[in-house]
Design a protein around this motif. Structure first.
Motif, mmCIF file in Angstrom:
data_model
loop_
_atom_site.group_PDB
_atom_site.id
_atom_site.type_symbol
_atom_site.label_atom_id
_atom_site.label_comp_id
_atom_site.label_asym_id
_atom_site.label_seq_id
_atom_site.Cartn_x
_atom_site.Cartn_y
_atom_site.Cartn_z
ATOM 1 N N THR A 31 9.761 -0.399 7.056
ATOM 2 C CA THR A 31 10.156 0.952 6.681
ATOM 3 C C THR A 31 9.787 1.152 5.225
ATOM 4 N N ILE A 32 8.947 2.155 4.955
ATOM 5 C CA ILE A 32 8.486 2.438 3.605
ATOM 6 C C ILE A 32 9.049 3.792 3.196
ATOM 7 N N ILE A 33 9.717 3.842 2.042
ATOM 8 C CA ILE A 33 10.366 5.061 1.581
ATOM 9 C C ILE A 33 9.818 5.401 0.199
ATOM 10 N N SER A 34 9.358 6.643 0.031
ATOM 11 C CA SER A 34 8.808 7.091 -1.243
ATOM 12 C C SER A 34 9.601 8.282 -1.748
ATOM 13 N N LEU A 35 9.881 8.314 -3.033
ATOM 14 C CA LEU A 35 10.537 9.441 -3.677
ATOM 15 C C LEU A 35 9.499 10.133 -4.546
ATOM 16 N N THR A 36 9.277 11.425 -4.291
ATOM 17 C CA THR A 36 8.282 12.176 -5.048
ATOM 18 C C THR A 36 8.930 13.396 -5.668
ATOM 19 N N ASN A 37 8.216 13.997 -6.630
ATOM 20 C CA ASN A 37 8.651 15.288 -7.131
ATOM 21 C C ASN A 37 8.071 16.367 -6.224
ATOM 22 N N LEU A 38 8.246 17.634 -6.568
ATOM 23 C CA LEU A 38 7.786 18.709 -5.686
ATOM 24 C C LEU A 38 6.268 18.847 -5.659
ATOM 25 N N LYS A 39 5.566 18.203 -6.603
ATOM 26 C CA LYS A 39 4.100 18.196 -6.585
ATOM 27 C C LYS A 39 3.557 17.020 -5.785
ATOM 28 N N SER A 40 4.439 16.266 -5.134
ATOM 29 C CA SER A 40 4.099 15.077 -4.345
ATOM 30 C C SER A 40 3.535 13.947 -5.195
ATOM 31 N N GLU A 41 3.965 13.855 -6.436
ATOM 32 C CA GLU A 41 3.608 12.716 -7.281
ATOM 33 C C GLU A 41 4.701 11.668 -7.120
ATOM 34 N N VAL A 42 4.327 10.472 -6.715
ATOM 35 C CA VAL A 42 5.307 9.437 -6.404
ATOM 36 C C VAL A 42 6.012 8.986 -7.681
ATOM 37 N N LEU A 43 7.347 9.052 -7.668
ATOM 38 C CA LEU A 43 8.150 8.600 -8.793
ATOM 39 C C LEU A 43 8.612 7.164 -8.590
ATOM 40 N N PHE A 44 8.962 6.842 -7.333
ATOM 41 C CA PHE A 44 9.527 5.524 -7.032
ATOM 42 C C PHE A 44 9.343 5.281 -5.540
ATOM 43 N N TRP A 45 9.176 4.030 -5.165
ATOM 44 C CA TRP A 45 9.083 3.704 -3.746
ATOM 45 C C TRP A 45 9.798 2.394 -3.502
ATOM 46 N N ALA A 46 10.194 2.202 -2.256
ATOM 47 C CA ALA A 46 10.814 0.946 -1.836
ATOM 48 C C ALA A 46 10.487 0.733 -0.374
ATOM 49 N N SER A 47 10.434 -0.503 0.022
ATOM 50 C CA SER A 47 10.211 -0.817 1.429
ATOM 51 C C SER A 47 11.098 -1.998 1.795
ATOM 52 N N GLY A 52 13.011 -7.821 -0.134
ATOM 53 C CA GLY A 52 13.224 -9.240 0.099
ATOM 54 C C GLY A 52 13.258 -9.663 1.552
ATOM 55 N N PHE A 53 13.060 -8.743 2.477
ATOM 56 C CA PHE A 53 13.063 -9.112 3.893
ATOM 57 C C PHE A 53 11.669 -9.549 4.302
ATOM 58 N N LYS A 54 11.625 -10.544 5.202
ATOM 59 C CA LYS A 54 10.337 -11.051 5.664
ATOM 60 C C LYS A 54 10.319 -11.078 7.177
ATOM 61 N N GLY A 55 9.122 -10.979 7.737
ATOM 62 C CA GLY A 55 8.950 -11.143 9.176
ATOM 63 C C GLY A 55 9.610 -10.056 10.000
ATOM 64 N N ALA A 56 10.276 -10.472 11.061
ATOM 65 C CA ALA A 56 10.873 -9.526 12.006
ATOM 66 C C ALA A 56 12.061 -8.787 11.414
ATOM 67 N N VAL A 66 19.029 -0.951 3.034
ATOM 68 C CA VAL A 66 18.911 -1.560 1.709
ATOM 69 C C VAL A 66 17.838 -0.836 0.897
ATOM 70 N N ALA A 67 16.716 -0.492 1.547
ATOM 71 C CA ALA A 67 15.626 0.203 0.848
ATOM 72 C C ALA A 67 16.051 1.608 0.424
ATOM 73 N N ILE A 68 16.757 2.337 1.299
ATOM 74 C CA ILE A 68 17.163 3.701 0.950
ATOM 75 C C ILE A 68 18.234 3.679 -0.132
ATOM 76 N N ASP A 69 19.070 2.642 -0.167
ATOM 77 C CA ASP A 69 20.063 2.533 -1.230
ATOM 78 C C ASP A 69 19.392 2.345 -2.593
ATOM 79 N N LYS A 70 18.287 1.614 -2.595
ATOM 80 C CA LYS A 70 17.522 1.421 -3.828
ATOM 81 C C LYS A 70 16.952 2.763 -4.315
ATOM 82 N N ILE A 71 16.453 3.562 -3.371
ATOM 83 C CA ILE A 71 15.905 4.887 -3.698
ATOM 84 C C ILE A 71 17.014 5.798 -4.211
ATOM 85 N N ILE A 72 18.176 5.776 -3.555
ATOM 86 C CA ILE A 72 19.301 6.640 -3.941
ATOM 87 C C ILE A 72 19.756 6.319 -5.364
#
Length: 130
Positions: A31-47, A52-56, A66-72
């Motif tokens: 799961t890849i989550i990106s936070l952008t401004n209204l011009k779609s310029e990426v400010l921050f991303w997390a996956s 720290g998760f690996k594999g399945a 966990v990723a969305i909490d980092k974005i929040i």
């Protein structure tokens, strides 16, 4: 060139932005989550992988949370109050990510699903013979 005593520092500037767009791309493996401004310029991303998760375990709802909490946390530091959410993909992390966003103190203006749906595109593989 740097002379002696100088350091290279990577400083992330605090921008005061009130609105942002959160893109959630959820596959079965990550799961890849990106936070952008209204011009779609990426400010921050997390996956899930960057948290720290690996594999399945990258494809689980917990790793998406966990990723969305980092974005929040980053969005709160930047001063973002209202967000638009754009979803893509059929993975298990999408519902968990939206629930976490709704529990946070953001005002959600829009939830848009842009999952690609085939309109009878590729030919399916031939039937298995066992």
């Amino acid at each position: 060139m740097l002379s002696e005593g100088q350091k290279i520092t990577n400083i992330r500037r605090k921008r005061k932005i009130s609105k942002g767009i959160i893109y959630i791309q959820s596959s079965f493996n990550n799961t890849i989550i990106s936070l952008t401004n209204l011009k779609s310029e990426v400010l921050f991303w997390a996956s899930s992988g960057s948290c720290g998760f690996k594999g399945a375990r990258k494809g689980t709802p917990f790793s998406a949370k966990v990723a969305i909490d980092k974005i929040i946390k980053f969005a709160n530091d930047q001063g973002i109050k209202t967000v638009q959410v754009i979803l893509k993909g059929p993975g298990p992390g999408r519902e968990t990510a939206i629930r976490s966003l709704q529990k946070s103190n953001f005002e959600i203006l829009l939830i848009c699903d842009r999952t690609a749906i085939p309109h009878n595109g590729c030919r399916p593989p031939k039937k298995r013979r066992v």
